[in-house]
Motif scaffolding. Structure first.
Motif, PDB file in Angstrom:
ATOM      1  N   SER A  85     -41.901  28.917  16.870  1.00 27.68           N
ATOM      2  CA  SER A  85     -41.726  27.844  17.590  1.00 27.68           C
ATOM      3  C   SER A  85     -40.305  27.027  17.845  1.00 27.68           C
ATOM      4  CB  SER A  85     -42.722  26.706  17.458  1.00 27.68           C
ATOM      5  OG  SER A  85     -42.524  26.306  16.162  1.00 27.68           O
ATOM      6  N   ASN A  86     -39.305  27.242  16.840  1.00 27.52           N
ATOM      7  CA  ASN A  86     -37.994  26.724  16.907  1.00 27.52           C
ATOM      8  C   ASN A  86     -37.112  27.609  17.730  1.00 27.52           C
ATOM      9  OD1 ASN A  86     -35.440  26.017  16.187  1.00 27.52           O
ATOM     10  ND2 ASN A  86     -35.837  25.752  14.211  1.00 27.52           N
ATOM     11  N   PRO A  87     -36.953  26.966  18.721  1.00 27.19           N
ATOM     12  CA  PRO A  87     -35.938  27.768  20.118  1.00 27.19           C
ATOM     13  C   PRO A  87     -34.870  28.003  19.288  1.00 27.19           C
ATOM     14  CG  PRO A  87     -35.871  25.136  20.170  1.00 27.19           C
ATOM     15  CD  PRO A  87     -36.938  25.425  19.275  1.00 27.19           C
ATOM     16  N   PHE A  88     -34.353  27.907  18.264  1.00 28.90           N
ATOM     17  CA  PHE A  88     -32.910  28.035  17.671  1.00 28.90           C
ATOM     18  C   PHE A  88     -33.154  29.626  17.324  1.00 28.90           C
ATOM     19  CE2 PHE A  88     -30.811  28.852  13.514  1.00 28.90           C
ATOM     20  CZ  PHE A  88     -29.381  28.903  14.034  1.00 28.90           C
ATOM     21  N   LEU A  89     -34.081  29.806  16.766  1.00 31.97           N
ATOM     22  CA  LEU A  89     -34.547  31.179  16.118  1.00 31.97           C
ATOM     23  C   LEU A  89     -34.275  32.527  16.816  1.00 31.97           C
ATOM     24  CD1 LEU A  89     -37.238  30.496  13.511  1.00 31.97           C
ATOM     25  CD2 LEU A  89     -34.968  30.640  12.939  1.00 31.97           C
ATOM     26  N   PRO A  90     -35.031  32.650  17.996  1.00 25.71           N
ATOM     27  CA  PRO A  90     -34.822  33.783  18.996  1.00 25.71           C
ATOM     28  C   PRO A  90     -33.544  34.378  18.795  1.00 25.71           C
ATOM     29  CG  PRO A  90     -36.583  32.052  20.027  1.00 25.71           C
ATOM     30  CD  PRO A  90     -35.872  31.425  18.704  1.00 25.71           C
ATOM     31  N   GLY A  91     -32.646  33.713  19.276  1.00 27.38           N
ATOM     32  CA  GLY A  91     -31.101  34.133  19.439  1.00 27.38           C
ATOM     33  C   GLY A  91     -30.805  34.703  18.030  1.00 27.38           C
ATOM     34  N   VAL A  92     -31.078  33.954  16.951  1.00 32.36           N
ATOM     35  CA  VAL A  92     -30.861  34.754  15.697  1.00 32.36           C
ATOM     36  C   VAL A  92     -31.358  36.150  15.594  1.00 32.36           C
ATOM     37  CG1 VAL A  92     -30.436  34.324  13.231  1.00 32.36           C
ATOM     38  CG2 VAL A  92     -30.353  32.205  14.576  1.00 32.36           C
ATOM     39  N   ILE A  93     -32.572  36.137  15.714  1.00 34.72           N
ATOM     40  CA  ILE A  93     -33.321  37.217  15.484  1.00 34.72           C
ATOM     41  C   ILE A  93     -33.016  38.186  16.504  1.00 34.72           C
ATOM     42  CG2 ILE A  93     -35.995  38.024  15.694  1.00 34.72           C
ATOM     43  CD1 ILE A  93     -36.947  35.520  14.921  1.00 34.72           C
ATOM     44  N   LEU A 263     -34.737  19.743  17.094  1.00 31.33           N
ATOM     45  CA  LEU A 263     -36.168  19.780  17.151  1.00 31.33           C
ATOM     46  C   LEU A 263     -36.622  18.363  17.275  1.00 31.33           C
ATOM     47  CD1 LEU A 263     -36.794  22.174  14.064  1.00 31.33           C
ATOM     48  CD2 LEU A 263     -37.553  22.477  16.540  1.00 31.33           C
ATOM     49  N   ASP A 264     -35.843  17.464  16.620  1.00 35.80           N
ATOM     50  CA  ASP A 264     -36.170  15.953  16.931  1.00 35.80           C
ATOM     51  C   ASP A 264     -35.495  15.072  17.856  1.00 35.80           C
ATOM     52  OD1 ASP A 264     -38.312  15.540  14.972  1.00 35.80           O
ATOM     53  OD2 ASP A 264     -36.953  15.711  13.557  1.00 35.80           O
ATOM     54  N   ALA A 265     -34.111  15.766  18.036  1.00 40.64           N
ATOM     55  CA  ALA A 265     -33.018  15.248  19.043  1.00 40.64           C
ATOM     56  C   ALA A 265     -33.664  15.235  20.558  1.00 40.64           C
ATOM     57  CB  ALA A 265     -31.724  15.877  19.240  1.00 40.64           C
ATOM     58  N   VAL A 266     -34.352  16.337  20.917  1.00 40.16           N
ATOM     59  CA  VAL A 266     -34.840  16.412  22.138  1.00 40.16           C
ATOM     60  C   VAL A 266     -36.151  15.588  22.487  1.00 40.16           C
ATOM     61  CG1 VAL A 266     -36.047  18.055  23.895  1.00 40.16           C
ATOM     62  CG2 VAL A 266     -34.037  18.822  22.590  1.00 40.16           C
ATOM     63  N   GLY A 287     -27.501  16.126  18.906  1.00 35.74           N
ATOM     64  CA  GLY A 287     -28.313  16.734  18.016  1.00 35.74           C
ATOM     65  C   GLY A 287     -27.581  17.989  17.157  1.00 35.74           C
ATOM     66  N   TYR A 288     -28.241  18.676  16.667  1.00 36.78           N
ATOM     67  CA  TYR A 288     -27.879  19.903  16.227  1.00 36.78           C
ATOM     68  C   TYR A 288     -28.406  21.366  16.249  1.00 36.78           C
ATOM     69  CZ  TYR A 288     -24.848  21.821  12.097  1.00 36.78           C
ATOM     70  OH  TYR A 288     -24.052  22.508  11.472  1.00 36.78           O
ATOM     71  N   ASP A 289     -28.051  22.311  16.703  1.00 36.73           N
ATOM     72  CA  ASP A 289     -28.393  23.674  17.110  1.00 36.73           C
ATOM     73  C   ASP A 289     -28.067  24.193  18.432  1.00 36.73           C
ATOM     74  OD1 ASP A 289     -29.746  23.831  14.587  1.00 36.73           O
ATOM     75  OD2 ASP A 289     -31.810  23.212  15.295  1.00 36.73           O
ATOM     76  N   ASN A 290     -27.745  23.011  19.071  1.00 35.39           N
ATOM     77  CA  ASN A 290     -27.561  23.438  20.651  1.00 35.39           C
ATOM     78  C   ASN A 290     -28.426  24.469  21.093  1.00 35.39           C
ATOM     79  OD1 ASN A 290     -25.765  23.342  22.876  1.00 35.39           O
ATOM     80  ND2 ASN A 290     -24.621  25.074  22.518  1.00 35.39           N
ATOM     81  N   SER A 291     -29.718  24.214  21.091  1.00 32.79           N
ATOM     82  CA  SER A 291     -30.975  25.043  21.504  1.00 32.79           C
ATOM     83  C   SER A 291     -30.762  25.241  22.955  1.00 32.79           C
ATOM     84  CB  SER A 291     -32.126  24.430  21.034  1.00 32.79           C
ATOM     85  OG  SER A 291     -32.281  23.136  21.560  1.00 32.79           O
ATOM     86  N   PRO A 292     -31.596  26.025  23.555  1.00 28.91           N
ATOM     87  CA  PRO A 292     -31.630  26.231  25.105  1.00 28.91           C
ATOM     88  C   PRO A 292     -32.023  25.190  25.520  1.00 28.91           C
ATOM     89  CG  PRO A 292     -32.362  28.379  23.824  1.00 28.91           C
ATOM     90  CD  PRO A 292     -32.186  27.263  22.919  1.00 28.91           C
ATOM     91  N   PRO A 297     -29.969  20.540  32.460  1.00 29.21           N
ATOM     92  CA  PRO A 297     -29.465  19.403  32.951  1.00 29.21           C
ATOM     93  C   PRO A 297     -30.142  18.074  32.808  1.00 29.21           C
ATOM     94  CG  PRO A 297     -29.066  21.207  34.301  1.00 29.21           C
ATOM     95  CD  PRO A 297     -30.080  21.766  33.226  1.00 29.21           C
ATOM     96  N   LEU A 298     -31.574  18.137  32.978  1.00 30.92           N
ATOM     97  CA  LEU A 298     -32.131  16.971  32.888  1.00 30.92           C
ATOM     98  C   LEU A 298     -32.320  16.477  31.432  1.00 30.92           C
ATOM     99  CD1 LEU A 298     -35.467  17.529  35.235  1.00 30.92           C
ATOM    100  CD2 LEU A 298     -33.406  15.934  35.572  1.00 30.92           C
ATOM    101  N   VAL A 299     -31.886  17.339  30.491  1.00 32.72           N
ATOM    102  CA  VAL A 299     -31.691  16.799  28.917  1.00 32.72           C
ATOM    103  C   VAL A 299     -30.329  16.312  28.698  1.00 32.72           C
ATOM    104  CG1 VAL A 299     -32.177  17.531  26.674  1.00 32.72           C
ATOM    105  CG2 VAL A 299     -33.871  18.180  28.233  1.00 32.72           C
ATOM    106  N   GLY A 300     -29.514  17.362  28.990  1.00 36.08           N
ATOM    107  CA  GLY A 300     -28.215  17.062  28.693  1.00 36.08           C
ATOM    108  C   GLY A 300     -27.894  16.426  27.504  1.00 36.08           C
ATOM    109  N   LEU A 301     -27.928  17.107  26.156  1.00 41.46           N
ATOM    110  CA  LEU A 301     -27.951  16.779  24.927  1.00 41.46           C
ATOM    111  C   LEU A 301     -26.948  17.165  24.316  1.00 41.46           C
ATOM    112  CD1 LEU A 301     -29.045  15.249  22.451  1.00 41.46           C
ATOM    113  CD2 LEU A 301     -30.298  17.450  21.898  1.00 41.46           C
TER     114      LEU A 301
END
Length: 344
Positions: A85-93, A263-266, A287-292, A297-301
């Motif tokens: 569920s962590n959006p950071f992981l798919p790019g790594v995998i 995961l908590d910043a969004v 935040g940290y991870d620069n997740s998708p 734009p509506l998030v802009g984190l």
């Protein structure tokens, strides 16, 4: 009676380090016969295979890396992740899988569910299924246990900081540097009251990424002559929505906050905006991870980018070199960077 005593001696030895010779003695066959079974050699009878496999199961024998090499490669790699569920992981995998595929290997994914017992069981299954190596992402099991498994199968670990490990390799974002860069970005934007939002580490090992990011945050605050303040949310497996609301409602809420992960910043940036707290006018968030999700734009984190594609590809390449016979341990750090957006 003599045979009974011999088998007891073998079982006692198995509690320490079971070898192929113990298996042969227990099964009443030669070491060469056990080796044939292990490497799936042609002409092994069902009776012989059954006896050897029964002894292997009884003694809990797991072949060493050297023994595994005798029976050839299966061209399969296990990829063990904490969750999907962590959006950071798919790019790594995906990038690790691409690098493995280019070299003729297939990746099979297992999910550890943030439980060390499940992770250990998954690694043992990967060993038993004769995989050629394992990529592990953000494990909960200790480095000591990883060392033990790495004597049986080549292992590379991502999101696990243990630079003194000798039997397995690590590939990480330089998380300490990333925490430092997050504070530096906030300072450059003009903020001085900068807190960090992390979580209750409880019994987490010292190898986890959050601890490295905390140390980087504290380094940067000290360097700037400022007092650091780490605010802790509940542990990772616990729902944090109420704690995030309490943070936003607190009277001593900081002017800017560095959050250990997207995961908590969004969720934080979403909760702030639904509470009429302006971002960044009332609260700046990094935040940290620069997740998708951070890039929407509506998030802009604003977020620290780990370069997950480079992490995945580098880990795969390091593992392949270990499979090819490299023995020295490698511990690589990938330089992070800050992706600036509207939240600061």
């Amino acid at each position: 009676m003599r045979q009974f005593m011999m088998k007891n001696q073998i079982v006692n030895a198995a509690q320490e380090r079971v070898t192929i010779r113990h298996v042969a003695e227990d099964a009443g066959v030669s070491v060469a016969a056990v080796s044939k079974v292990l490497r799936n050699a042609y002409g092994v009878s069902d009776s012989l295979r059954g006896r050897v496999e029964a002894s292997i199961e009884k003694l809990r024998y797991r072949p060493s890396v050297a023994a595994r090499a005798m029976r050839g490669r299966t061209q399969t790699i296990g990829v063990l992740v904490i969750e999907l569920s962590n959006p950071f992981l798919p790019g790594v995998i995906e990038e690790a899988n691409a690098a493995l595929s280019e070299n003729g290997f297939k990746a099979l994914i297992g999910i550890g569910r943030s439980a060390s017992s499940i992770e250990a069981s998954m690694i043992e299954s990967m060993i038993d299924n004769r995989m050629d190596g394992v990529v592990i992402i953000a494990p909960r099991i200790s480095g000591k246990i990883l060392e033990r498994y790495a004597r049986q199968i080549p292992i590379v670990v991502i999101a696990h900081h243990e630079p003194h490990a000798e039997t397995y390799d690590t590939v990480n974002s330089d998380d300490r540097r990333g925490g430092y860069l997050a504070v530096e970005a906030a300072l450059h934007a003009g903020y001085r009251d900068i807190a960090m939002l992390s979580y209750d580490l409880l019994d987490s090992p010292a190898t986890i990424v959050a601890l490295q990011r905390e140390e980087g945050y504290l380094d940067a605050m000290k360097q700037a002559g400022l007092k650091g303040r780490i605010i802790r949310l509940p542990p990772v497996a616990v729902d944090r929505q109420r704690a995030i609301r309490n943070f936003l409602d607190s009277k001593d809420r900081p002017r800017a906050v560095f959050v250990w992960s997207d995961l908590d910043a969004v969720p934080l940036i979403n909760a702030a905006r639904t509470s009429a707290i302006r971002v960044p006018e009332d609260l700046a968030i990094i935040g940290y991870d620069n997740s998708p999700m951070a890039a929407i734009p509506l998030v802009g984190l604003t977020s620290v980018d780990q370069n997950q594609m480079q992490l995945g590809r580098t880990a795969a390449e390091v593992l392949l070199s270990r499979i090819d016979g490299r023995r020295d341990a490698r511990h690589l750090l990938i330089e992070p960077r800050v992706e600036l957006r509207g939240s600061t």
